[in-house]
Scaffold this active site. Structure first.
Site, PDB file in Angstrom:
ATOM      1  N   CYS A 292       0.822  -1.217   0.000  1.00 44.97           N
ATOM      2  CA  CYS A 292       0.000   0.000   0.000  1.00 44.97           C
ATOM      3  C   CYS A 292       0.851   1.261   0.000  1.00 44.97           C
ATOM      4  O   CYS A 292       0.386   2.330   0.375  1.00 44.97           O
ATOM      5  CB  CYS A 292      -0.934   0.015   1.202  1.00 44.97           C
ATOM      6  SG  CYS A 292      -2.258  -1.186   1.085  1.00 44.97           S
ATOM      7  N   THR A 295       6.894   1.596   1.667  1.00 42.49           N
ATOM      8  CA  THR A 295       8.296   1.830   1.301  1.00 42.49           C
ATOM      9  C   THR A 295       8.426   3.084   0.438  1.00 42.49           C
ATOM     10  O   THR A 295       9.334   3.896   0.633  1.00 42.49           O
ATOM     11  CB  THR A 295       8.883   0.588   0.598  1.00 42.49           C
ATOM     12  OG1 THR A 295       8.744  -0.524   1.479  1.00 42.49           O
ATOM     13  CG2 THR A 295      10.354   0.766   0.265  1.00 42.49           C
ATOM     14  N   SER A 296       7.490   3.272  -0.500  1.00 42.42           N
ATOM     15  CA  SER A 296       7.527   4.475  -1.355  1.00 42.42           C
ATOM     16  C   SER A 296       7.397   5.744  -0.534  1.00 42.42           C
ATOM     17  O   SER A 296       8.030   6.754  -0.844  1.00 42.42           O
ATOM     18  CB  SER A 296       6.357   4.512  -2.323  1.00 42.42           C
ATOM     19  OG  SER A 296       6.459   3.550  -3.249  1.00 42.42           O
TER      20      SER A 296
END
Ligand code: SPV
Ligand code: MN
Length: 645
Positions: A292, A295-296
């Site tokens: 979801c 990490t980004s």
């Protein structure tokens, strides 16, 4: 406590007997390395499992570069990793049916009389230990066993948890080297210390896969059994990191249990630094279910990263402090490209050591994954073997070039924006916590809770995420995932929510709590925000934490005003943010919010044993606020109806 025969046999071994076993089974050098750690309980644990699993050879790894290099090379020699064209980069495949966490066979072993409620997977402890010890018997015949020591959290810190990993997988041992802080010296320093976490893993019998790699064969015997009482986890017949890397999601379950007993928190959260005005850096945490955008978010441009997956939180002097349990990243690689995730993209190209898993290996030993810059190759080798475009699996399903859960593993030192406090023993001071899942139609893109209690209940404990159906962007089923931690809870959900409520209850200035939603769509199923908008939401949260920007009070929380966002979009992204977009995104959707309260009330009444009663009160208050607003303004209410405060 002695629970059954195997236990009885090994629990009463004298130290001398233990040392004799180790002396016979280990080479002289490895025996010496082990004995230098003056810890009888550790020796007993290792002796027991060396005897039971019966490896051909045992390698004890210290923190020395030579030992670490030995493990790196073993991974190549054993056919668990193959070298790629770029020096230091390797590929690992997991079996075709071993690509993710196995929830069905991950179970808590419970002593008689203990229950975790209907949502958590558990079994009788004696039965589970008996079964897993049978599976482990002689499982390492023909294999080398690696003994590794690590620390969760920074070393020399209140947060530190020493861990020992036994594994016959050099891939697991190698991954841990990239992901965790070294622990051999720490074990030596601690001496006769009993409170360490223990992990026993065997990949079991292997079978050939592409590129000469070998993967676990006996998937039907895949088990991940968690013994809370002994703080020990067993994992067999699997290689996928989420099932095998002891210090990752296996340790997280033990740490949640410990934290619950001791009054701190273990959370499925990123930790990041967000730059505010005049050089200020504030730290935010974020909980998102897998896939979801966690990490980004942790790795957006312009900010700093402390961690992307697991955080420990402790109260210290009235403040909340957080650390990253890890020091590396086991991240999803799908859709990483130079536009959307420039920082990860750069690190993947610059890191001197990376393990890729389950991506496509092309001719000339390059790698390709779905969503990477450039063309999809015509052929290559992946977790399904030789691959060509259009290849189908046994069920007639087309096999994409890389698995959607394909990953990269690297040490965070590969990142240009790693935060200087990553290894600080006191961690960072937490200003805010954000919760977010896949939500196509209910929550606004960013919203602050009225209080710690309101936030924990209506945001954290109300977190849901939609499963994405593969067809035409259609929205799937909403799954309940409190604090994004459901898969890892070793304690009843009600108790866990209560622990969260208690944690912030007496703090003079608890961190602000927010919800974020990157997945909001319009009626034609188009996303209402692009991927970079999250950078603006982070900036707004940072300013809120310092009371430097006001907000609009809606029935569900506090949302940004248009003017502030317009400025932040311009400053952060150089974009002109229109009032039309703002109104679309920040409309309060009363029917969807009411439906959510109904769903959650039902869940807490039927699927959660002993929920804190305050949960229902706070849900009801929110329902009344929504109903009142609907009477006045209708079902869909633009922010301008509400007042700034
Ligand atoms: C997750 O699924 O949340 C991960 C990867 O971080 S795993 O190690 O599989 O848990
Ligand atoms: Mn995770």
């Amino acid at each position: 406590m002695v629970h059954y025969e195997y236990d009885a046999k090994v629990k009463f071994r004298t130290d001398e007997k233990v040392r004799n076993i180790l002396k016979t089974r280990l080479g002289q050098g490895d025996y010496q390395k082990l004995i230098r750690v003056n810890n009888p309980k550790l020796h007993q644990f290792i002796a027991n499992y060396v005897e039971l699993c019966n490896p051909d050879k045992v390698f004890v790894s210290t923190d020395s570069p030579a030992d670490i290099q030995y493990i790196r090379q073993a991974a190549i020699r054993n056919g668990e990793e193959v070298e790629l064209a770029v020096k230091g980069h390797t590929i690992h495949f997991d079996g075709y049916y071993d690509q993710a966490r196995d929830k069905e066979h991950t179970k808590f072993l419970l002593p008689k009389g203990v229950a975790l409620g209907p949502e958590l997977n558990a079994m009788d402890r004696d039965e589970g230990l008996k079964e897993i010890h049978q599976i482990l018997k002689n499982i390492m015949r023909g294999h080398e066993l690696y003994v590794r020591f690590f620390c969760l959290g920074p070393v020399n810190s209140e947060f530190t948890i020493p861990c020992v990993q036994l594994t016959d997988s050099s891939y697991v041992a190698h991954s841990e080297d990239l992901l965790y802080r070294p622990g051999y010296e720490e074990f030596k320093r601690l001496g006769d210390y009993e409170r360490f976490f223990k992990f026993v893993h065997s990949q079991g019998e292997l079978q050939p896969a592409g590129l000469g790699l070998r993967v676990s064969k006996n998937i039907s015997q895949r088990r991940i059994y968690i013994d809370l009482e002994d703080e020990t986890i067993y994992s067999t017949n699997t290689q996928y990191g989420g099932n095998t890397i002891g210090l990752k999601k296996l340790a997280m379950r033990l740490a949640i249990n410990r934290a619950s007993k001791e009054g701190w928190l273990t959370e499925h959260m990123l930790v990041m630094g967000v730059h505010g005005p005049k050089g200020r850096l504030s730290y935010l945490l974020g909980a998102f279910p897998s896939m979801c955008g966690k990490t980004s978010t942790a790795l957006v441009e312009g900010e700093t990263i402390v961690g992307d997956d697991i955080a420990y939180l402790r109260e210290k002097g009235g403040e909340v402090r957080a650390v990253n349990a890890e020091k590396g990243i086991f991240g999803i690689i799908q859709d990483v490209n130079s536009q959307d995730d420039p920082i990860i993209w750069k690190a993947i190209h610059n890191a001197d050591e990376i393990i890729f898993s389950n991506v496509l290996v092309t001719e000339g030993k390059g790698v390709y994954w779905i969503g990477k810059d450039g063309e999809v190759p015509k052929k290559g080798v992946n977790h399904s073997g030789e691959w060509i475009r259009g290849k189908k699996d046994a069920d007639g399903k087309e096999i994409p070039p890389s698995h959607k859960n394909a990953r990269f593993t690297f040490d965070m030192k590969a990142l240009e924006n790693v935060d200087p406090r990553l290894n600080h023993p006191d961690g960072v001071v937490v200003s805010g916590i954000a919760y977010g899942g896949r939500d196509s139609d209910t929550w606004v893109p960013v919203e602050e809770a009225f209080s710690w209690q309101h936030g924990i209940i209506t945001k954290g404990a109300s977190l849901e995420s939609e499963t994405t159906a593969a067809t035409l962007g259609k929205v799937g089923v909403r799954t309940f995932n409190p604090m994004s931690n459901l898969d890892f809870l070793p304690i009843p959900i009600g108790k866990y929510v209560e622990d969260n409520l208690n944690f912030g209850a007496d703090l003079p200035n608890p961190p602000l709590i927010f919800s974020v939603n990157y997945f909001l769509r319009d009626s034609d199923a188009n996303f209402l925000n692009d991927k970079h908008a999250k950078r603006v939401w982070l900036k707004w949260m940072e300013l809120r934490a310092h009371k430097e920007v006001d907000a609009i009070e809606t029935p569900t929380g506090l949302i940004p005003g248009y003017k502030d966002l317009k400025r932040l979009f311009k400053e952060t992204l150089g974009e002109d943010y229109s009032e039309k977009d703002y109104n679309k995104q920040f409309t309060i959707r009363v029917p969807e919010n009411l439906a959510k309260i109904d769903r959650l009330t039902k869940i807490y009444k039927t699927r959660v044993s002993n929920p804190p009663q305050i949960v229902f009160k706070v849900f009801e208050e929110q329902r009344q606020r929504l109903i009142k607003a609907r009477e006045k303004y209708g079902d869909y209410i633009k922010p301008m109806a509400f007042v700034h405060r």
